[in-house]
Design a protein around this motif. Structure first.
Motif, PDB file in Angstrom:
ATOM      1  N   ASN A   7      -5.682   1.441 -10.753  1.00 24.50           N
ATOM      2  CA  ASN A   7      -5.290   2.388  -9.700  1.00 24.50           C
ATOM      3  C   ASN A   7      -4.223   3.359 -10.202  1.00 24.50           C
ATOM      4  N   GLY A   8      -3.311   2.861 -10.999  1.00 24.36           N
ATOM      5  CA  GLY A   8      -2.284   3.723 -11.573  1.00 24.36           C
ATOM      6  C   GLY A   8      -2.872   4.777 -12.480  1.00 24.36           C
ATOM      7  N   ASP A  11      -4.567   7.423 -10.332  1.00 22.95           N
ATOM      8  CA  ASP A  11      -3.571   8.312  -9.724  1.00 22.95           C
ATOM      9  C   ASP A  11      -2.993   9.294 -10.738  1.00 22.95           C
ATOM     10  N   THR A  12      -2.780   8.829 -11.959  1.00 24.64           N
ATOM     11  CA  THR A  12      -2.248   9.708 -13.000  1.00 24.64           C
ATOM     12  C   THR A  12      -3.231  10.830 -13.314  1.00 24.64           C
ATOM     13  N   LYS A  14      -5.704  11.900 -11.409  1.00 25.61           N
ATOM     14  CA  LYS A  14      -5.830  12.738 -10.213  1.00 25.61           C
ATOM     15  C   LYS A  14      -4.640  13.691 -10.105  1.00 25.61           C
ATOM     16  N   GLY A  15      -3.462  13.197 -10.411  1.00 25.71           N
ATOM     17  CA  GLY A  15      -2.261  14.021 -10.360  1.00 25.71           C
ATOM     18  C   GLY A  15      -2.286  15.152 -11.369  1.00 25.71           C
ATOM     19  N   ASP A  37       1.972  12.482  -7.777  1.00 23.85           N
ATOM     20  CA  ASP A  37       0.884  11.529  -8.006  1.00 23.85           C
ATOM     21  C   ASP A  37       0.945  10.956  -9.418  1.00 23.85           C
ATOM     22  N   GLN A  38       1.276  11.779 -10.392  1.00 23.26           N
ATOM     23  CA  GLN A  38       1.386  11.306 -11.771  1.00 23.26           C
ATOM     24  C   GLN A  38       2.503  10.276 -11.907  1.00 23.26           C
ATOM     25  N   LYS A  40       3.781   8.418  -9.528  1.00 21.51           N
ATOM     26  CA  LYS A  40       3.366   7.225  -8.798  1.00 21.51           C
ATOM     27  C   LYS A  40       2.387   6.404  -9.639  1.00 21.51           C
ATOM     28  N   GLY A  41       1.468   7.085 -10.290  1.00 23.90           N
ATOM     29  CA  GLY A  41       0.488   6.403 -11.125  1.00 23.90           C
ATOM     30  C   GLY A  41       1.122   5.694 -12.297  1.00 23.90           C
ATOM     31  N   GLN A  44       2.801   2.576 -11.089  1.00 26.38           N
ATOM     32  CA  GLN A  44       1.815   1.552 -10.747  1.00 26.38           C
ATOM     33  C   GLN A  44       1.216   0.923 -12.014  1.00 26.38           C
TER      34      GLN A  44
END
Length: 56
Positions: A7-8, A11-12, A14-15, A37-38, A40-41, A44
């Protein structure tokens, strides 16, 4: 690879895409969301690393 790491990573990626889209469209809000988002990824992903190490 555990769920947190996957998931991390998602998110990376996607960011990064969101940040680039924000730069292309000159939309500071989208660019900033991408950077968040990056970050956060990456956090995570690190949580997933720690969980992997603790489970060994």
């Amino acid at each position: 690879m555990n769920k947190d790491k996957m998931n991390g990573y998602v998110d990376t990626v996607k960011g990064k895409a969101k940040e680039q889209w924000g730069k292309l469209t000159d939309d500071r809000s989208t660019e900033t969301e991408g950077k968040v988002d990056q970050a956060k990824g990456k956090v995570q992903e690190e949580v997933g690393e720690v969980k992997d190490k603790l489970s060994r």
